[in-house]
Write a protein that holds these residues in place. Structure first.
Motif, PDB file in Angstrom:
ATOM      1  N   LEU A 162       0.821  -1.211   0.000  1.00  0.00           N
ATOM      2  CA  LEU A 162       0.000   0.000   0.000  1.00  0.00           C
ATOM      3  C   LEU A 162       0.851   1.255   0.000  1.00  0.00           C
ATOM      4  N   HIS A 163       0.175   2.380  -0.232  1.00  0.00           N
ATOM      5  CA  HIS A 163       0.812   3.674  -0.388  1.00  0.00           C
ATOM      6  C   HIS A 163       0.050   4.711   0.420  1.00  0.00           C
ATOM      7  N   PHE A 164       0.780   5.423   1.282  1.00  0.00           N
ATOM      8  CA  PHE A 164       0.218   6.557   2.010  1.00  0.00           C
ATOM      9  C   PHE A 164       0.707   7.859   1.376  1.00  0.00           C
ATOM     10  N   ASN A 220      -5.228  -9.253   2.652  1.00  0.00           N
ATOM     11  CA  ASN A 220      -6.522  -9.563   3.269  1.00  0.00           C
ATOM     12  C   ASN A 220      -6.710  -8.667   4.485  1.00  0.00           C
ATOM     13  N   ASN A 221      -7.821  -8.850   5.165  1.00  0.00           N
ATOM     14  CA  ASN A 221      -8.137  -7.955   6.290  1.00  0.00           C
ATOM     15  C   ASN A 221      -7.386  -8.297   7.562  1.00  0.00           C
ATOM     16  N   ARG A 222      -6.475  -9.241   7.511  1.00  0.00           N
ATOM     17  CA  ARG A 222      -5.612  -9.464   8.682  1.00  0.00           C
ATOM     18  C   ARG A 222      -4.487  -8.433   8.741  1.00  0.00           C
ATOM     19  N   PHE A 223      -4.339  -7.677   7.701  1.00  0.00           N
ATOM     20  CA  PHE A 223      -3.296  -6.659   7.620  1.00  0.00           C
ATOM     21  C   PHE A 223      -3.923  -5.284   7.808  1.00  0.00           C
ATOM     22  N   LEU A 224      -3.336  -4.511   8.728  1.00  0.00           N
ATOM     23  CA  LEU A 224      -3.836  -3.161   8.986  1.00  0.00           C
ATOM     24  C   LEU A 224      -2.662  -2.200   9.028  1.00  0.00           C
ATOM     25  N   ALA A 225      -2.691  -1.212   8.166  1.00  0.00           N
ATOM     26  CA  ALA A 225      -1.631  -0.215   8.134  1.00  0.00           C
ATOM     27  C   ALA A 225      -2.174   1.120   8.591  1.00  0.00           C
ATOM     28  N   GLU A 226      -1.340   1.835   9.342  1.00  0.00           N
ATOM     29  CA  GLU A 226      -1.722   3.163   9.808  1.00  0.00           C
ATOM     30  C   GLU A 226      -0.548   4.110   9.673  1.00  0.00           C
ATOM     31  N   ARG A 227      -0.885   5.365   9.564  1.00  0.00           N
ATOM     32  CA  ARG A 227       0.143   6.407   9.526  1.00  0.00           C
ATOM     33  C   ARG A 227      -0.437   7.661  10.179  1.00  0.00           C
ATOM     34  N   LEU A 258       2.469  -1.419  10.466  1.00  0.00           N
ATOM     35  CA  LEU A 258       1.770  -2.465   9.732  1.00  0.00           C
ATOM     36  C   LEU A 258       1.552  -3.616  10.704  1.00  0.00           C
ATOM     37  N   LYS A 259       0.297  -3.864  10.995  1.00  0.00           N
ATOM     38  CA  LYS A 259      -0.049  -4.892  11.959  1.00  0.00           C
ATOM     39  C   LYS A 259      -0.609  -6.102  11.236  1.00  0.00           C
ATOM     40  N   VAL A 260      -0.173  -7.263  11.657  1.00  0.00           N
ATOM     41  CA  VAL A 260      -0.690  -8.511  11.108  1.00  0.00           C
ATOM     42  C   VAL A 260      -1.345  -9.260  12.266  1.00  0.00           C
ATOM     43  N   GLN A 261      -2.658  -9.500  12.134  1.00  0.00           N
ATOM     44  CA  GLN A 261      -3.407 -10.091  13.231  1.00  0.00           C
ATOM     45  C   GLN A 261      -4.598 -10.873  12.714  1.00  0.00           C
ATOM     46  N   PRO A 262      -4.671 -12.183  12.925  1.00  0.00           N
ATOM     47  CA  PRO A 262      -3.608 -13.043  13.431  1.00  0.00           C
ATOM     48  C   PRO A 262      -2.662 -13.456  12.298  1.00  0.00           C
ATOM     49  N   ALA A 263      -1.415 -13.681  12.642  1.00  0.00           N
ATOM     50  CA  ALA A 263      -0.432 -14.056  11.618  1.00  0.00           C
ATOM     51  C   ALA A 263      -0.633 -15.496  11.167  1.00  0.00           C
ATOM     52  N   GLU A 264      -0.416 -15.733   9.877  1.00  0.00           N
ATOM     53  CA  GLU A 264      -0.467 -17.051   9.291  1.00  0.00           C
ATOM     54  C   GLU A 264       0.904 -17.395   8.709  1.00  0.00           C
ATOM     55  N   LEU A 265       1.103 -18.679   8.444  1.00  0.00           N
ATOM     56  CA  LEU A 265       2.412 -19.123   7.947  1.00  0.00           C
ATOM     57  C   LEU A 265       2.818 -18.392   6.665  1.00  0.00           C
ATOM     58  N   GLU A 266       1.827 -18.156   5.792  1.00  0.00           N
ATOM     59  CA  GLU A 266       2.136 -17.549   4.492  1.00  0.00           C
ATOM     60  C   GLU A 266       2.488 -16.065   4.582  1.00  0.00           C
TER      61      GLU A 266
END
Lengths: 114, 114
Positions: free
Chosen positions: B47-49, B62-69, B77-85
């Motif tokens: 993504l680009h801010f 996917n929606n497990r990734f959340l970026a904020e600035r 960049l938060k990954v919740q919950p993390a998966e192997l991939e």
């Protein structure tokens, strides 16, 4: 689909030998073209870029690249490699129109032997 | 001038846990980008801010990734919950407001999900 291809995953050259790393792109129009290098533990460093004009572009560290529209290629060259050139090299493109994200090739790892 | 910095340099977590990656861009750079490289594959845009606004988040997997600035400075960049991939190297880059200006990359955060 738009894509960037670096056909060589790994290249080994002798120190002092010449180098050419290949990059081909598939886009509807000529995009902006970049070469980046990543040394171990470092971020990606821009070697050179092509936007327009002279098709032979000079970069840092003695590298140059030639844009060939007819071949959709932007190959990176160096006449004589140094041991410090061992790194991973990435070709990237950015479309002329649209968003500013870079699309990268898969990278070429360069090993230098004495 | 300080470059783009990222923290941590390496994170090892278990599947299902949460991880937050941080990026501090070069001071005065309004554009901030996140990219990811999964093992053996190309570096892909996430993504680009532009300042604190998301300009393009088309690459977020996917929606497990959340970026904020928040405040238009550093980004997380938060990954919740993390998966192997999700394992891979996460790069942050920044650039000035000029269109197509060069992107300066950080050293990356290597994320390993077990």
């Amino acid at each position: 689909a738009q894509s960037v291809t670096q056909p060589d995953i790994h290249i080994t050259v002798s120190e002092g030998a010449s180098l050419e790393l290949r990059c081909n792109y598939s886009y509807g129009a000529t995009p902006y073209l970049f070469w980046y290098v990543q040394s171990p533990g470092q971020g990606l460093q821009l070697l050179l870029k092509y936007f327009s004009g002279d098709t032979l572009v000079q970069g840092i560290k003695g590298f140059e690249a030639e844009f060939k529209r007819s071949q959709s290629s932007f190959n990176l060259r160096k006449p004589s490699v140094h041991w410090s050139d061992a790194a991973e090299y990435f070709c990237a493109v950015n479309p002329l129109f649209g968003n500013e994200k870079l699309t990268f090739g898969t990278g070429t790892r360069l090993t230098i032997i004495p | 001038e300080a470059g783009v910095t990222q923290f941590p340099s390496h994170s090892v977590i278990e599947k299902g846990q949460t991880v937050t990656l941080r990026c501090d861009p070069i001071s005065g750079h309004d554009n901030l980008y996140w990219y990811r490289r999964v093992m053996g594959k190309e570096i892909k845009f996430l993504l680009h801010f532009v300042k604190e606004s998301k300009q393009d988040e088309s690459g977020m997997p996917n929606n497990r990734f959340l970026a904020e600035r928040t405040g238009g400075t550093y980004s997380t960049l938060k990954v919740q919950p993390a998966e192997l991939e999700d394992s891979g190297v996460y790069f942050c880059a920044s650039s000035r407001m000029l269109l197509r200006d060069r992107q300066f990359f950080g050293p990356g955060t290597r994320l390993t999900v077990l």
